[in-house]
Design a protein around this motif. Structure first.
Motif, PDB file in Angstrom:
ATOM      1  N   TYR A 112       0.844  -1.232  -0.079  1.00 52.66           N
ATOM      2  CA  TYR A 112      -0.054   0.049   0.037  1.00 52.66           C
ATOM      3  C   TYR A 112       0.873   1.158   0.038  1.00 52.66           C
ATOM      4  N   TYR A 113       0.467   2.179  -0.773  1.00 54.64           N
ATOM      5  CA  TYR A 113       1.248   3.603  -0.875  1.00 54.64           C
ATOM      6  C   TYR A 113       0.492   4.676  -0.653  1.00 54.64           C
ATOM      7  N   ALA A 114       1.230   5.578  -0.068  1.00 55.05           N
ATOM      8  CA  ALA A 114       0.536   7.208  -0.078  1.00 55.05           C
ATOM      9  C   ALA A 114       0.543   7.511  -1.472  1.00 55.05           C
ATOM     10  N   ASP A 115      -0.590   8.485  -1.959  1.00 59.73           N
ATOM     11  CA  ASP A 115      -0.787   8.721  -3.300  1.00 59.73           C
ATOM     12  C   ASP A 115       0.688   9.591  -3.660  1.00 59.73           C
ATOM     13  N   SER A 116       1.146  10.427  -2.680  1.00 57.88           N
ATOM     14  CA  SER A 116       2.514  11.238  -3.083  1.00 57.88           C
ATOM     15  C   SER A 116       3.674  10.369  -3.434  1.00 57.88           C
ATOM     16  N   VAL A 117       3.543   9.118  -3.327  1.00 58.13           N
ATOM     17  CA  VAL A 117       4.736   8.371  -3.722  1.00 58.13           C
ATOM     18  C   VAL A 117       4.488   7.243  -4.623  1.00 58.13           C
TER      19      VAL A 117
END
Length: 117
Positions: free
Chosen positions: A58-63
């Motif tokens: 899972y990732y933050a949108d910014s990365v």
């Protein structure tokens, strides 16, 4: 539980870095491991996590699209490959471990990533 992070440093914008985090003890398949970061003057924020047993990430949108989180179950280690780094990625990066997404129980000591423009 100990989390030993490494791999931070000073790089120019557009460069890459790989962070590593080795965890002590047994890691159950239900565990969640990942990274949070805290930039100067800002609150700590989620970066990426992986469900240890199935390997789903899972990732933050910014990365998204720039960072890749992976794990080596034999070494109890997670890796954060960071590509196309931006100055706004500058932060102290903390390795984390818990049992639920975005709810770390254990925190590593942090490793500083500085991206110059």
């Amino acid at each position: 539980v100990q989390l030993q992070a490494s791999g931070g440093g000073l790089v120019a914008a557009g460069a890459s870095l790989r962070l590593s985090c080795a965890a002590s003890g047994r890691i159950f398949s239900s565990a969640v491991m990942g990274w949070f970061r805290q930039a100067p003057g800002k609150e700590r924020e989620f970066v990426a996590e992986v469900r240890w047993g199935v390997g789903r990430t899972y990732y933050a949108d910014s990365v998204k699209g720039r960072f890749t989180l992976s794990r080596d179950t034999a070494k109890n280690t997670v890796y954060l490959q960071m590509n196309s780094l931006k100055p706004e990625d500058t932060a102290v990066y903390y390795c984390t471990r818990g049992t639920d997404l975005r709810s770390p129980v254990y925190w590593g000591q942090g490793t500083l990533v500085t991206v110059s423009s």
